[in-house]
Design a protein around this motif. Structure first.
Motif, PDB file in Angstrom:
ATOM      1  N   ARG A 181      53.596 100.068  11.167  1.00 10.43           N
ATOM      2  CA  ARG A 181      52.701 100.256  12.324  1.00 10.43           C
ATOM      3  C   ARG A 181      52.532 101.725  12.672  1.00 10.43           C
ATOM      4  O   ARG A 181      51.441 102.153  13.052  1.00 10.43           O
ATOM      5  CB  ARG A 181      53.222  99.481  13.534  1.00 10.43           C
ATOM      6  N   LEU A 182      53.592 102.491  12.541  1.00 10.34           N
ATOM      7  CA  LEU A 182      53.544 103.912  12.877  1.00 10.34           C
ATOM      8  C   LEU A 182      52.475 104.628  12.048  1.00 10.34           C
ATOM      9  O   LEU A 182      51.688 105.409  12.576  1.00 10.34           O
ATOM     10  CB  LEU A 182      54.913 104.557  12.660  1.00 10.34           C
ATOM     11  N   PHE A 183      52.433 104.339  10.762  1.00 16.05           N
ATOM     12  CA  PHE A 183      51.501 105.051   9.900  1.00 16.05           C
ATOM     13  C   PHE A 183      50.136 104.380   9.797  1.00 16.05           C
ATOM     14  O   PHE A 183      49.165 105.022   9.428  1.00 16.05           O
ATOM     15  CB  PHE A 183      52.116 105.271   8.518  1.00 16.05           C
ATOM     16  N   GLU A 184      50.048 103.117  10.135  1.00 21.58           N
ATOM     17  CA  GLU A 184      48.744 102.453  10.167  1.00 21.58           C
ATOM     18  C   GLU A 184      47.924 102.955  11.347  1.00 21.58           C
ATOM     19  O   GLU A 184      46.728 103.146  11.245  1.00 21.58           O
ATOM     20  CB  GLU A 184      48.908 100.939  10.275  1.00 21.58           C
ATOM     21  N   ASP A 185      48.610 103.174  12.466  1.00 23.09           N
ATOM     22  CA  ASP A 185      47.906 103.588  13.686  1.00 23.09           C
ATOM     23  C   ASP A 185      47.404 105.020  13.609  1.00 23.09           C
ATOM     24  O   ASP A 185      46.376 105.343  14.180  1.00 23.09           O
ATOM     25  CB  ASP A 185      48.827 103.445  14.902  1.00 23.09           C
ATOM     26  N   ASN A 186      48.144 105.887  12.934  1.00 27.68           N
ATOM     27  CA  ASN A 186      47.776 107.293  12.924  1.00 27.68           C
ATOM     28  C   ASN A 186      48.316 107.960  11.660  1.00 27.68           C
ATOM     29  O   ASN A 186      49.527 108.076  11.495  1.00 27.68           O
ATOM     30  CB  ASN A 186      48.332 107.986  14.172  1.00 27.68           C
ATOM     31  N   PRO A 187      47.440 108.418  10.788  1.00 26.69           N
ATOM     32  CA  PRO A 187      47.903 109.046   9.544  1.00 26.69           C
ATOM     33  C   PRO A 187      48.457 110.466   9.738  1.00 26.69           C
ATOM     34  O   PRO A 187      49.074 111.012   8.838  1.00 26.69           O
ATOM     35  CB  PRO A 187      46.639 109.062   8.673  1.00 26.69           C
ATOM     36  N   ASN A 188      48.237 111.064  10.901  1.00 23.72           N
ATOM     37  CA  ASN A 188      48.748 112.414  11.162  1.00 23.72           C
ATOM     38  C   ASN A 188      50.239 112.366  11.478  1.00 23.72           C
ATOM     39  O   ASN A 188      50.741 111.387  12.020  1.00 23.72           O
ATOM     40  CB  ASN A 188      47.996 113.048  12.334  1.00 23.72           C
ATOM     41  N   ASP A 198      67.257  93.581  12.391  1.00 23.07           N
ATOM     42  CA  ASP A 198      66.992  95.006  12.647  1.00 23.07           C
ATOM     43  C   ASP A 198      66.255  95.646  11.475  1.00 23.07           C
ATOM     44  O   ASP A 198      65.331  96.437  11.662  1.00 23.07           O
ATOM     45  CB  ASP A 198      68.295  95.775  12.878  1.00 23.07           C
ATOM     46  N   LYS A 199      66.684  95.315  10.272  1.00 24.08           N
ATOM     47  CA  LYS A 199      66.068  95.881   9.077  1.00 24.08           C
ATOM     48  C   LYS A 199      64.582  95.521   8.998  1.00 24.08           C
ATOM     49  O   LYS A 199      63.742  96.379   8.725  1.00 24.08           O
ATOM     50  CB  LYS A 199      66.788  95.327   7.843  1.00 24.08           C
ATOM     51  N   GLU A 200      64.276  94.269   9.265  1.00 21.86           N
ATOM     52  CA  GLU A 200      62.874  93.829   9.253  1.00 21.86           C
ATOM     53  C   GLU A 200      62.075  94.527  10.346  1.00 21.86           C
ATOM     54  O   GLU A 200      60.937  94.939  10.130  1.00 21.86           O
ATOM     55  CB  GLU A 200      62.777  92.310   9.390  1.00 21.86           C
ATOM     56  N   ASN A 201      62.667  94.659  11.514  1.00 20.73           N
ATOM     57  CA  ASN A 201      61.989  95.353  12.618  1.00 20.73           C
ATOM     58  C   ASN A 201      61.712  96.808  12.259  1.00 20.73           C
ATOM     59  O   ASN A 201      60.653  97.342  12.604  1.00 20.73           O
ATOM     60  CB  ASN A 201      62.820  95.270  13.895  1.00 20.73           C
ATOM     61  N   LEU A 202      62.647  97.451  11.580  1.00 19.77           N
ATOM     62  CA  LEU A 202      62.446  98.847  11.167  1.00 19.77           C
ATOM     63  C   LEU A 202      61.299  98.965  10.169  1.00 19.77           C
ATOM     64  O   LEU A 202      60.465  99.866  10.277  1.00 19.77           O
ATOM     65  CB  LEU A 202      63.735  99.418  10.560  1.00 19.77           C
ATOM     66  N   LYS A 203      61.253  98.056   9.210  1.00 22.39           N
ATOM     67  CA  LYS A 203      60.158  98.073   8.228  1.00 22.39           C
ATOM     68  C   LYS A 203      58.816  97.916   8.928  1.00 22.39           C
ATOM     69  O   LYS A 203      57.865  98.646   8.647  1.00 22.39           O
ATOM     70  CB  LYS A 203      60.332  96.932   7.218  1.00 22.39           C
ATOM     71  N   ASN A 204      58.739  96.954   9.840  1.00 26.59           N
ATOM     72  CA  ASN A 204      57.486  96.714  10.562  1.00 26.59           C
ATOM     73  C   ASN A 204      57.105  97.900  11.443  1.00 26.59           C
ATOM     74  O   ASN A 204      55.926  98.237  11.562  1.00 26.59           O
ATOM     75  CB  ASN A 204      57.585  95.445  11.400  1.00 26.59           C
ATOM     76  N   PHE A 205      58.088  98.527  12.055  1.00 31.15           N
ATOM     77  CA  PHE A 205      57.826  99.689  12.907  1.00 31.15           C
ATOM     78  C   PHE A 205      57.207 100.820  12.093  1.00 31.15           C
ATOM     79  O   PHE A 205      56.215 101.426  12.504  1.00 31.15           O
ATOM     80  CB  PHE A 205      59.120 100.159  13.577  1.00 31.15           C
ATOM     81  N   ILE A 206      57.778 101.108  10.932  1.00 31.12           N
ATOM     82  CA  ILE A 206      57.266 102.194  10.087  1.00 31.12           C
ATOM     83  C   ILE A 206      55.839 101.877   9.625  1.00 31.12           C
ATOM     84  O   ILE A 206      54.974 102.764   9.629  1.00 31.12           O
ATOM     85  CB  ILE A 206      58.202 102.437   8.880  1.00 31.12           C
TER      86      ILE A 206
END
Length: 178
Positions: free
Chosen positions: A23-30, A13-21
């Motif tokens: 991706r979240l900011f790579e896709d859109n800086p806003n 879960d911890k690794e998935n959370l890191k990867n999610f964050i």
């Protein structure tokens, strides 16, 4: 579920959370209101996972069950975000104190804990334990079953006490006969 298996799932879960964050900011800086909702859930989950690891290693299963429920509760509420028709409206209402269970998914189903756990358990079988954990730690359940349930729990966990007389004195102290 063994402690090692739970720890392994939590680390995943911890690794998935890191990867999610990432991706979240790579896709859109806003940043949007929904991003703050997601970040809050991720931050809470990450802290819960760290706390759960500590509790598992110390073999504090009572506190582990309580924190595991908080962690699963966060996962379910985060998941609800993906099933609503209007994410922005959902986040605004949640931030105003509205309960997730007041919302419906795109198919018209109420987003209750059990419904969300059922959905999540299709891909993650461990999610079925959410309802069981809720029953174990729920004060409401203790009111339904009365002091008899508390007595049974104390007796089941009697290995923590050195003698039967210690259990008896605890039960007598709360007005229960042993």
């Amino acid at each position: 579920m063994e402690a090692e298996e739970l720890e392994s799932l939590l680390n995943e879960d911890k690794e998935n959370l890191k990867n999610f964050i990432k991706r979240l900011f790579e896709d859109n800086p806003n940043m949007y209101l929904s991003d703050f909702y997601m970040l809050g859930a991720v931050k809470r989950s990450y802290g819960n996972i760290n706390g759960l690891s500590t509790l598992i290693h110390s073999r504090n299963m009572n506190a582990t069950r309580c924190l595991l429920r908080v962690h699963l509760d966060t996962v379910l509420r985060f998941q609800a975000f993906w099933y609503v028709e209007n994410i922005d409206q959902f986040v605004q209402k949640i931030l105003q104190g509205e309960s997730v269970s007041k919302f419906k998914d795109k198919l018209g189903n109420n987003l209750t804990d059990s419904y969300l756990a059922d959905i999540l358990s299709k891909n993650h079988p461990w999610a079925k334990m959410y309802i069981k954990i809720c029953v174990v730690i729920s004060i409401f359940q203790m009111h339904i079953f009365g002091m008899e349930l508390i007595q049974k729990i104390l007796i089941m966990e009697s290995s923590l006490f050195k003698s039967r007389s210690k259990i008896q004195s605890i039960l007598n102290g709360v007005g229960m006969k042993f």
